[in-house]
Design a protein around this motif. Structure first.
Motif, PDB file in Angstrom:
ATOM      1  N   THR A  36     -12.423  44.629  77.229  1.00  0.00           N
ATOM      2  CA  THR A  36     -11.496  45.360  76.363  1.00  0.00           C
ATOM      3  C   THR A  36     -10.340  44.419  76.032  1.00  0.00           C
TER       4      THR A  36
ATOM      5  N   MET B   1     -23.415  39.731  67.999  1.00  0.00           N
ATOM      6  CA  MET B   1     -22.777  39.234  69.233  1.00  0.00           C
ATOM      7  C   MET B   1     -21.561  38.385  68.880  1.00  0.00           C
ATOM      8  N   ARG B   2     -20.529  38.590  69.602  1.00  0.00           N
ATOM      9  CA  ARG B   2     -19.343  37.776  69.349  1.00  0.00           C
ATOM     10  C   ARG B   2     -19.537  36.392  69.932  1.00  0.00           C
ATOM     11  N   GLU B  88     -16.666  51.320  74.188  1.00  0.00           N
ATOM     12  CA  GLU B  88     -17.364  51.168  72.921  1.00  0.00           C
ATOM     13  C   GLU B  88     -18.580  50.272  73.133  1.00  0.00           C
ATOM     14  N   GLU B  89     -19.631  50.540  72.395  1.00  0.00           N
ATOM     15  CA  GLU B  89     -20.850  49.730  72.553  1.00  0.00           C
ATOM     16  C   GLU B  89     -20.562  48.242  72.329  1.00  0.00           C
ATOM     17  N   ASP B  90     -19.696  47.949  71.393  1.00  0.00           N
ATOM     18  CA  ASP B  90     -19.376  46.555  71.072  1.00  0.00           C
ATOM     19  C   ASP B  90     -18.684  45.831  72.216  1.00  0.00           C
ATOM     20  N   ASP B  91     -18.048  46.605  73.087  1.00  0.00           N
ATOM     21  CA  ASP B  91     -17.297  45.981  74.169  1.00  0.00           C
ATOM     22  C   ASP B  91     -18.190  45.470  75.294  1.00  0.00           C
ATOM     23  N   TYR B  92     -19.472  45.854  75.271  1.00  0.00           N
ATOM     24  CA  TYR B  92     -20.374  45.374  76.313  1.00  0.00           C
ATOM     25  C   TYR B  92     -20.767  43.938  76.036  1.00  0.00           C
ATOM     26  N   LYS B  93     -20.400  43.051  76.945  1.00  0.00           N
ATOM     27  CA  LYS B  93     -20.782  41.645  76.812  1.00  0.00           C
ATOM     28  C   LYS B  93     -22.134  41.422  77.460  1.00  0.00           C
ATOM     29  N   ARG B  95     -25.391  43.921  79.198  1.00  0.00           N
ATOM     30  CA  ARG B  95     -25.825  45.266  79.561  1.00  0.00           C
ATOM     31  C   ARG B  95     -27.207  45.180  80.176  1.00  0.00           C
TER      32      ARG B  95
END
Lengths: 132, 147
Positions: A36, B1-2, B88-93, B95
């Motif tokens: 986060t 992916m970031r 948030e789904e996007d916050d998962y680096k 899983r």
């Protein structure tokens, strides 16, 4: 999903289902990591263990989570896909984390580790800059 | 992916095999593909009086379980609205597990007393106790002395 073939005629008296977990993850709990703006949250799936059984150490920016196994009467199982064996997992903590502020809680078989970011590593909210 | 997963890569890491860098390696990177485990693992055992199923489902509330008998099967399922989750789904680096939606069934054999199946949820493990028919009767059996 089967990644490795499994010999069906296993000599053990019961037919053991090929445990995907044991093939890859023995002693290595499944992990989710959430990032986060101001923290990282690591979630480790450690079903069947109490918080007293889990040790968390931090040394030289390496966070180490371990737990001793509680061996039970393995013979009485007719199918074994998971066990309560020893756990050992380490994470290298990024420089952006404030090591003095790492907290942990255990909830329904998941160990939550919260790693707060240092002030300068936090993502700042967008802000508009007015032209003078 | 970031792309910030490499942000903290400090170069040569001699202990990569031992130490799990927070961002660099997940098991999916090693064996390829996007591996995650959405179906919980089960252990089964049999005692004199019952069959016992242990289902590893960490991170669920006990009210989220649906346990039903459908013909010859005991069906355990969870279906949690993913929109209600905290992160948030996007916050998962990374899983590797997600048990918010799954269904797993176990075939019931004829020796199981279907009216007395019990379930408890403790430390992320769902324990199902399936008593055998006639176990109670056997328990009550008393010896009769010949006078």
């Amino acid at each position: 999903m089967t990644l490795l073939s499994f010999a069906p005629s296993h000599p053990i008296k019961y037919r053991k289902r090929p445990s995907r977990r044991n093939l890859f993850f023995r002693n290595n709990p499944l992990t989710n990591i959430v990032e986060t703006n101001d923290s990282f949250i690591i979630q480790l799936a450690i079903p069947g263990k109490t918080k007293e059984e889990i040790n968390i150490d931090l040394e030289d920016a390496i966070l180490h989570i371990s737990a001793k196994g509680n061996e039970d009467s393995a013979e009485s199982y007719t199918r074994r896909e998971f066990d309560y064996s020893e756990i050992s997992k380490s994470f290298k903590i990024p420089d952006s984390v404030n090591q003095a502020e790492i907290s942990a809680k255990m909830e329904n078989g998941i160990l939550f580790l919260t790693l707060l970011k240092k002030e300068d590593a936090k993502t700042l909210p967008p802000k508009s800059i007015t032209i003078k | 992916m970031r792309h910030n997963r490499h942000k903290y890569n400090t170069g040569f890491e001699p202990f990569t095999s031992l130490i799990d860098d927070l961002f660099k390696t997940s098991i999916g990177d090693i064996v390829g593909g996007d591996i995650s485990f959405n179906t919980p693992s089960a252990n089964t055992k049999e005692t004199d009086k019952a069959f016992i199923i242990e289902l590893a489902v960490p991170g669920i509330q006990k009210d989220d379980f649906n346990i039903e008998i459908d013909k010859d099967h005991l069906v355990v399922s969870v279906d949690i609205d993913k929109k209600t989750s905290v992160a948030e789904e996007d916050d998962y680096k990374r899983r590797e597990f997600d048990y918010r939606k799954f269904r797993r069934s176990f075939r019931l054999n004829d020796s199981i007393d279907r009216n007395h199946i019990k379930a408890t949820y403790d430390l992320g493990v769902l324990n199902l106790n399936l008593p055998k028919l006639g176990a109670e009767i056997l328990e009550k059996k008393t010896t009769i002395n010949v006078d």
